[in-house]
Design a protein around this motif. Structure first.
Motif, mmCIF file in Angstrom:
data_model
loop_
_atom_site.group_PDB
_atom_site.id
_atom_site.type_symbol
_atom_site.label_atom_id
_atom_site.label_comp_id
_atom_site.label_asym_id
_atom_site.label_seq_id
_atom_site.Cartn_x
_atom_site.Cartn_y
_atom_site.Cartn_z
ATOM 1 N N SER A 1 0.793 -1.240 0.000
ATOM 2 C CA SER A 1 0.000 0.000 0.000
ATOM 3 C C SER A 1 0.819 1.281 0.000
ATOM 4 O O SER A 1 0.237 2.376 -0.075
ATOM 5 C CB SER A 1 -0.951 0.007 1.197
ATOM 6 O OG SER A 1 -2.016 -0.878 0.976
ATOM 7 N N LYS B 1 -0.118 3.668 -2.709
ATOM 8 C CA LYS B 1 -1.133 4.721 -2.626
ATOM 9 C C LYS B 1 -0.509 6.105 -2.436
ATOM 10 O O LYS B 1 -1.099 7.112 -2.821
ATOM 11 C CB LYS B 1 -2.108 4.422 -1.496
ATOM 12 C CG LYS B 1 -2.944 3.160 -1.703
ATOM 13 C CD LYS B 1 -3.935 2.970 -0.587
ATOM 14 C CE LYS B 1 -4.810 1.739 -0.813
ATOM 15 N NZ LYS B 1 -4.104 0.470 -0.517
ATOM 16 N N TYR C 1 -12.788 -4.984 -4.227
ATOM 17 C CA TYR C 1 -11.624 -5.070 -3.335
ATOM 18 C C TYR C 1 -11.932 -5.855 -2.058
ATOM 19 O O TYR C 1 -11.036 -6.416 -1.436
ATOM 20 C CB TYR C 1 -11.099 -3.669 -3.023
ATOM 21 C CG TYR C 1 -10.355 -3.083 -4.211
ATOM 22 C CD1 TYR C 1 -9.065 -3.523 -4.520
ATOM 23 C CD2 TYR C 1 -10.950 -2.132 -5.029
ATOM 24 C CE1 TYR C 1 -8.383 -3.007 -5.613
ATOM 25 C CE2 TYR C 1 -10.270 -1.607 -6.117
ATOM 26 C CZ TYR C 1 -8.990 -2.049 -6.409
ATOM 27 O OH TYR C 1 -8.322 -1.558 -7.497
ATOM 28 N N ALA D 1 -8.612 -6.653 0.317
ATOM 29 C CA ALA D 1 -7.957 -5.356 0.511
ATOM 30 C C ALA D 1 -8.740 -4.515 1.510
ATOM 31 O O ALA D 1 -9.912 -4.780 1.805
ATOM 32 C CB ALA D 1 -7.848 -4.631 -0.817
ATOM 33 N N MET E 1 -8.244 7.529 1.168
ATOM 34 C CA MET E 1 -7.320 6.637 0.468
ATOM 35 C C MET E 1 -6.056 6.390 1.289
ATOM 36 O O MET E 1 -5.529 5.264 1.317
ATOM 37 C CB MET E 1 -6.946 7.245 -0.887
ATOM 38 C CG MET E 1 -5.946 6.416 -1.689
ATOM 39 S SD MET E 1 -5.564 7.167 -3.273
ATOM 40 C CE MET E 1 -4.472 8.485 -2.787
ATOM 41 N N SER F 1 -6.133 3.571 4.290
ATOM 42 C CA SER F 1 -5.586 2.846 3.144
ATOM 43 C C SER F 1 -6.677 2.122 2.349
ATOM 44 O O SER F 1 -6.537 0.946 1.980
ATOM 45 C CB SER F 1 -4.507 1.846 3.604
ATOM 46 O OG SER F 1 -3.691 1.449 2.524
ATOM 47 N N SER G 1 -8.484 0.845 -0.622
ATOM 48 C CA SER G 1 -8.093 0.580 -2.009
ATOM 49 C C SER G 1 -9.163 1.019 -2.998
ATOM 50 O O SER G 1 -8.859 1.462 -4.120
ATOM 51 C CB SER G 1 -7.813 -0.914 -2.191
ATOM 52 O OG SER G 1 -6.650 -1.294 -1.489
ATOM 53 N N ASN G 2 -10.447 0.876 -2.640
ATOM 54 C CA ASN G 2 -11.496 1.301 -3.577
ATOM 55 C C ASN G 2 -11.437 2.800 -3.836
ATOM 56 O O ASN G 2 -11.705 3.270 -4.939
ATOM 57 C CB ASN G 2 -12.881 0.874 -3.089
ATOM 58 C CG ASN G 2 -13.205 1.362 -1.681
ATOM 59 O OD1 ASN G 2 -12.314 1.513 -0.849
ATOM 60 N ND2 ASN G 2 -14.487 1.610 -1.417
ATOM 61 N N ALA H 1 -8.605 4.550 -3.821
ATOM 62 C CA ALA H 1 -7.426 4.780 -4.651
ATOM 63 C C ALA H 1 -7.771 4.647 -6.127
ATOM 64 O O ALA H 1 -7.370 5.476 -6.964
ATOM 65 C CB ALA H 1 -6.316 3.793 -4.281
ATOM 66 N N GLU H 2 -8.541 3.611 -6.468
ATOM 67 C CA GLU H 2 -8.904 3.442 -7.881
ATOM 68 C C GLU H 2 -9.927 4.480 -8.308
ATOM 69 O O GLU H 2 -9.822 5.053 -9.404
ATOM 70 C CB GLU H 2 -9.444 2.035 -8.139
ATOM 71 C CG GLU H 2 -9.782 1.826 -9.614
ATOM 72 C CD GLU H 2 -10.129 0.392 -9.975
ATOM 73 O OE1 GLU H 2 -10.784 0.184 -11.014
ATOM 74 O OE2 GLU H 2 -9.731 -0.525 -9.218
ATOM 75 N N THR I 1 -3.321 0.674 -6.196
ATOM 76 C CA THR I 1 -3.542 0.352 -4.788
ATOM 77 C C THR I 1 -2.361 -0.315 -4.095
ATOM 78 O O THR I 1 -2.179 -0.174 -2.893
ATOM 79 C CB THR I 1 -4.755 -0.576 -4.641
ATOM 80 O OG1 THR I 1 -4.422 -1.893 -5.141
ATOM 81 C CG2 THR I 1 -5.963 -0.031 -5.389
ATOM 82 N N ILE J 1 -2.084 -3.701 -4.258
ATOM 83 C CA ILE J 1 -2.475 -5.083 -3.993
ATOM 84 C C ILE J 1 -1.711 -6.055 -4.897
ATOM 85 O O ILE J 1 -1.554 -7.231 -4.578
ATOM 86 C CB ILE J 1 -4.009 -5.255 -4.162
ATOM 87 C CG1 ILE J 1 -4.451 -6.547 -3.482
ATOM 88 C CG2 ILE J 1 -4.419 -5.185 -5.621
ATOM 89 C CD1 ILE J 1 -5.946 -6.652 -3.310
#
Length: 449
Positions: free
Chosen positions: A127, A130, A166, A171, A191, A195, A197-198, A200-201, A236, A238
């Protein structure tokens, strides 16, 4: 009244009488006695005059003759021994640390990579990715300052579906209801702090229109900053294909710490927002050991990462700025423990070294007539330095003017790295002049009159 004096004839007569004992008579005895008395007085007067002249001359010389200066015996103060700082590097596949504000102590390259361990081959970022995603987004969509909320992002059904995507991948995620809205600043916070991840995208797609465009912008950003050891394939972390080197991550950490919005977000321990709700920072070290950021990463056992920043008050003019990274540690607990131990070692390595105490003896002055005085340090002295930096000492003295108590007759100077410390050297006690009797009885100790 007249005084009878002997004529030449009378003296001749006296000599004849003295040479011929047979001619002595009672009539001539008084004349002989007077002559003898006068001769004795003359001899006594001459001898006395000679003695007085000799004694007077010697006394005058002895009482005013120059004497040798007091004899100086001195030595430089002992140089204190110092202990090297203990700097145990984290137990991991790779680690590195950069320290700014300490070049005079740690060397000119300390602000780049001061010390490192393990490999410099690219390793999975997890991560920490990010943080790069946020930097690329803010490069394209900058905010005016650290508190600027920026434009509002409205999340679509496609964004909401990222939650499930995620979640299935295991994640970290945060709520993102369809149709909900959030400022760019808050979306970046969601984000980075928990942290998610959803987020971040979703935010990287919002900033560039698509993931393909985001990845293209990321490659350009990495190239522009010379980060040739870093590869990003998704936003992300991952994917284990997101990799970087410890050296590149030190540079990335500096860029993140210098970006006001990111620096403020990653220093936030917790946050509550409509939608995501209450969130805690994954970096539990915040506020401990001077830690101020930056980002954790976790891909499971043996792949725990931390890119961190810290501000260390070590007693120097300004706090030291630290950027460090640990990649591939065995557990989150070991990462945290090892980083705090390293920072404690850096902090403890800067210290005041005692050099001398007030009144510390550096030598003495002695004289043949028994008077003496000490040569001492006038004040306590210490020097600020790093670890076991060599300390040098120089001492300069001058001939005293009066040899009196408190008279400053020189200096002693210590040097360690960029610092110097100086203390005066003074006389303790006074040299008394020799007595007249000593002068009169020690002619061999006196100078030539």
């Amino acid at each position: 009244m007249t005084t009878q004096q002997d004529s030449p004839d009378e003296l001749t007569e006296l000599a004849e009488l003295m040479s011929d004992e047979r001619e002595f008579s009672p009539r001539r005895t008084p004349k002989i006695r007077r002559a003898r008395r006068r001769r004795g007085l003359m001899i006594t007067a001459i001898v006395t005059a000679v003695v007085l002249a000799v004694v007077g001359g010697y006394s005058g010389w002895a009482l005013t003759a120059p004497i040798a200066a007091p004899v100086e015996s001195s030595h430089e103060p002992a140089i204190p021994t110092t202990t090297a700082a203990a700097l145990p590097l984290p137990q991991a596949d790779a680690s590195a640390i950069s320290v700014s504000g300490a070049d005079p102590y740690l060397g000119a390259t300390a602000d780049e990579i001061w010390t490192s361990s393990g490999t410099d081959e690219p390793l999975p970022l997890a991560s920490i990715t990010k943080l790069i995603t946020a930097l690329v987004i803010l490069d394209a969509r900058p905010l005016a300052n650290a508190t600027d909320p920026g434009p509002t992002i409205t999340f679509s059904k496609a964004d909401h579906d990222l939650y499930d995507k995620y979640y299935v991948m295991g994640a970290t995620i945060a709520e993102m209801p369809t149709g909900s809205a959030m400022s760019q600043h808050d979306a970046l916070s969601t984000m980075l702090i928990p942290s998610a991840s959803n987020y971040a995208e979703a935010v990287s797609t919002w900033a560039f229109g698509s993931q393909w465009a985001f990845l293209g912008a990321t490659r350009e950003w990495l190239a522009a900053h010379g980060l040739t050891g870093t590869t990003i394939v998704e936003p992300t972390g991952i994917s284990p294909l997101n990799t970087s080197t410890a050296r590149d991550l030190i540079t990335i950490g500096k860029l993140a710490a210098a970006e006001p919005t990111i620096a403020r977000i990653v220093a936030t321990p917790s946050l509550g927002l409509p939608g995501p709700g209450a969130m805690s920072n994954t970096n539990v070290l915040l506020g401990s050991g001077g830690i101020t950021g930056l980002k954790t990463g976790n891909l499971g056992a043996g792949r725990y990462n931390l890119l961190y920043s810290a501000s260390l008050d070590v007693g120097a003019a300004e706090p030291l700025g630290v950027i460090g990274v640990v990649l591939g540690a065995s557990s989150r607990e070991s990462v945290n423990r090892d980083v705090l131990t390293l920072l404690d070692g850096v902090r403890a390595g800067f210290h005041e070294v005692p050099l001398a105490e007030r009144g510390q003896r550096l030598g003495s002055y002695t004289t043949p007539w028994g008077s003496s005085a000490e040569m001492v340090v006038s004040e306590r002295a210490s020097i600020f330095t790093w670890s076991d930096t060599p300390i040098t000492v120089t001492m300069k003295t001058a001939t005293p003017a009066a040899y009196e108590d408190g008279e400053v007759i020189g200096t002693v100077t210590w040097t360690a790295g960029p610092h110097t410390a100086t203390a005066d050297i003074e006389i303790q006690g006074s040299i008394a002049a020799p007595t007249a009797w000593w002068r009169l009885t020690h002619p061999s100790e006196l100078g030539t009159p």
